[in-house]
Enzyme design. Structure first.
Site, PDB file in Angstrom:
ATOM      1  CD  GLU A 123      31.391  82.854  -9.290  1.00 37.69           C
ATOM      2  OE1 GLU A 123      30.912  83.993  -9.244  1.00 37.69           O
ATOM      3  OE2 GLU A 123      31.738  82.222  -8.266  1.00 37.69           O
ATOM      4  CD  GLU A 176      38.771  84.763  -6.957  1.00 34.31           C
ATOM      5  OE1 GLU A 176      38.394  85.068  -5.816  1.00 34.31           O
ATOM      6  OE2 GLU A 176      38.036  84.832  -7.939  1.00 34.31           O
TER       7      GLU A 176
HETATM    8  P1  PGA Z   1      34.313  82.828  -2.005  1.00 36.90           P
HETATM    9  O1  PGA Z   1      34.407  83.604  -3.411  1.00 36.90           O
HETATM   10  O2  PGA Z   1      35.120  83.658  -1.017  1.00 36.90           O
HETATM   11  O3  PGA Z   1      32.864  82.803  -1.675  1.00 36.90           O
HETATM   12  O4  PGA Z   1      34.915  81.493  -2.211  1.00 36.90           O
HETATM   13  C1  PGA Z   1      35.574  84.254  -3.817  1.00 36.90           C
HETATM   14  C2  PGA Z   1      35.413  84.774  -5.211  1.00 36.90           C
HETATM   15  O5  PGA Z   1      34.812  84.094  -6.051  1.00 36.90           O
HETATM   16  O6  PGA Z   1      35.894  85.889  -5.539  1.00 36.90           O
END
Ligand code: PGA
Length: 248
Positions: A93, A161
């Site tokens: 993000e 991720e």
């Molecule tokens: P999520 O987020 O478990 O809500 O998918 C994980 C993260 O972005 O670290």
């Protein structure tokens, strides 16, 4: 290696949530074979540290400089001063929203280490990159560029991720997770030797109480970075339980 389960609260958490944070700390204490931590918004760190006694609280980002004219930013030294013991850097993000480069992330990781924090560096491909068959190349490229030469398991973890799995309820096929974690491990051991073998590789992206046991049973999945399911003790506890069971 003990499984490492880390919550990432992102931009969630008010004073009223300190009771939930305390509940998470006490639930985690039931699973002594699991190491865990909660990464909170900077505004809550100091109060959470006071509220949880011994449970590990972290930040979600830090500036690469120790201090100075950077309005709105928080340094690693400030996180440490507030009682944080670790920080995430390079979450997708932030890579996307704040245009953080691998070089920025490497500098942030070193700044955090200098402040005495443990660090979780995130890597992961977008859906478009996966569909183009480029997932491995992208992730290994991020890994090569984001990790500093001083990387070792005593202060650093990596979180794989897949961007398309974050907050979507979708997770990759177990084979795809296994392939990615094996390749990440190979790069870590090739580059860092035994120090790289000791770097934990977490999986992140829609981990929850239903899929945690499966994900944590995959070789080289040494833990999880958990967003949505870390927001309450009742959703988080099944992940601790799955991690404890996988260590039996
Ligand atoms: P999520 O987020 O478990 O809500 O998918 C994980 C993260 O972005 O670290």
């Amino acid at each position: 290696m003990r499984k490492y389960i880390v919550g990432n609260w992102k931009m969630n958490g008010m004073s009223a949530d300190l009771t939930e944070i305390a509940a998470i700390a006490s639930v985690s204490a039931k699973y002594a074979s699991v190491e865990s931590a909660l990464c909170l918004p900077a505004t809550l760190i100091g109060r959470a540290v006071s509220a949880v006694e011994g449970y590990i609280i972290g930040g979600q980002d830090c500036h690469m400089n120790a201090s100075g004219a950077h309005t709105g930013c928080v340094s690693a030294a400030m996180l440490a001063d507030a009682g944080a013991r670790l920080t995430i850097v390079g979450h997708s993000e932030r890579r996307a929203d704040e245009h953080e480069s691998d070089a920025d992330i490497r500098a942030k990781a070193l700044a955090a280490k200098a402040a005495g924090l443990e660090v979780i560096i995130c890597v992961g491909e977008t859906l478009e990159q996966r569909d183009d068959g480029k997932a491995l190349e992208i992730v290994l490229g991020q890994l090569a560029q984001s990790l500093p030469d001083a990387a070792s398991g005593d202060w650093l973890s990596v979180a794989y991720e897949p961007v398309w799995a974050i907050g979507t309820g979708r997770i990759p096929e177990d084979k795809d997770v296994a392939d990615m974690h094996r390749e990440i491990r190979a790069q870590l051991t090739t580059r860092f030797g035994p120090a790289g073998a000791a770097i934990r590789i977490l999986y992140g992206g829609s981990m929850n109480g239903e899929n945690a046991a499966m994900l944590l049973s995959i070789p080289d999945v040494d833990g999880g970075l958990v967003g949505g399911a870390s927001l309450t003790a009742s959703k988080f506890e099944p992940i601790f339980a799955a991690a404890a069971k996988s260590a039996e």
